[in-house]
Design a protein around this motif. Structure first.
Motif, mmCIF file in Angstrom:
data_model
loop_
_atom_site.group_PDB
_atom_site.id
_atom_site.type_symbol
_atom_site.label_atom_id
_atom_site.label_comp_id
_atom_site.label_asym_id
_atom_site.label_seq_id
_atom_site.Cartn_x
_atom_site.Cartn_y
_atom_site.Cartn_z
ATOM 1 N N ARG A 15 120.536 52.963 39.095
ATOM 2 C CA ARG A 15 119.977 54.309 38.989
ATOM 3 C C ARG A 15 118.813 54.444 39.970
ATOM 4 O O ARG A 15 117.967 53.561 40.069
ATOM 5 N N VAL A 17 115.338 55.548 40.984
ATOM 6 C CA VAL A 17 114.112 55.869 40.258
ATOM 7 C C VAL A 17 113.059 56.529 41.135
ATOM 8 O O VAL A 17 111.951 56.763 40.675
ATOM 9 N N THR A 67 109.501 49.132 35.930
ATOM 10 C CA THR A 67 110.284 49.514 37.109
ATOM 11 C C THR A 67 110.519 48.317 38.024
ATOM 12 O O THR A 67 111.636 48.114 38.512
ATOM 13 N N ARG A 70 113.187 46.085 36.555
ATOM 14 C CA ARG A 70 114.525 46.661 36.696
ATOM 15 C C ARG A 70 114.990 46.653 38.150
ATOM 16 O O ARG A 70 116.189 46.522 38.408
ATOM 17 N N GLU A 76 118.093 49.297 38.927
ATOM 18 C CA GLU A 76 117.479 50.485 39.512
ATOM 19 C C GLU A 76 117.247 50.247 40.995
ATOM 20 O O GLU A 76 117.103 49.110 41.437
#
Length: 182
Positions: A15, A17, A67, A70, A76
């Motif tokens: 994903r 971010v 973050t 990930r 991410e």
């Protein structure tokens, strides 16, 4: 015999971010600005600023750690290429920017409460749909009245006064006087 992979065996695409980093970056800039401009205010305001900024910085740090973890796991990514720049979203973004500029422009003339009602109502309708106008009206009026009560009535901040603030000011003073007389 080899087994076919099931749909649960597939790893989802990472994903993006990057859009999620905008608010923490702006919050960090705000906290730094806030902390560097409080030197001339009373100590209680300085203490509040340090507490609020400290909590904000703690939340930003937690978000950054999550973050980074990930990103290292590969769930991410940070990429400009994956940002959606479709026409409809861009119109909403520009509309929200125009509403924000208009809010700042008119808050001195309309006062905090009326300008906040109008801004929140139009922003909610813009970002959701015109069919959502009843909920938008309820949320915008509620948030504005809560904002008036907390910031103007309780904390006596010097927000711009408009017709609503001028109308409620005598009542607010008499309520405060009655509470002080107890």
């Amino acid at each position: 015999m080899t087994e076919k992979p099931t749909s649960g065996d597939r790893t989802p695409a990472p994903r993006n971010v990057l859009p999620d980093l905008i608010i923490p970056a702006m919050a960090l800039a705000f906290a730094i600005y806030y902390l560097t401009t409080i030197t001339e205010v009373p100590w209680i305001a300085q203490a509040s600023a340090v507490l609020v900024s400290g909590l904000l910085l703690l939340a930003i740090l937690a978000f950054a750690v999550r973050t980074i973890m990930r990103l290292r796991l590969g769930t991410e990514i940070v990429s400009f290429g994956a940002i959606d720049f479709d026409y409809r979203s861009n119109v909403k973004r520009v509309g929200l920017l125009v509403l924000t500029i208009a809010y700042v422009w008119f808050i001195e003339d309309l006062g905090f409460t009326i300008s906040t009602v109008v801004f929140l109502f139009l922003a909610i309708v813009l970002l959701s749909s015109p069919w959502n106008w009843k909920n938008a009206a309820l949320v915008s009026i509620s948030c504005s009245l809560i904002g008036y009560f907390i910031f103007i009535f309780v904390f006596e901040t010097r927000f711009p006064k408009g017709p609503v603030e001028n109308l409620l000011d005598p009542y607010a003073k008499s309520i405060k006087q009655a509470l002080n007389d107890r």
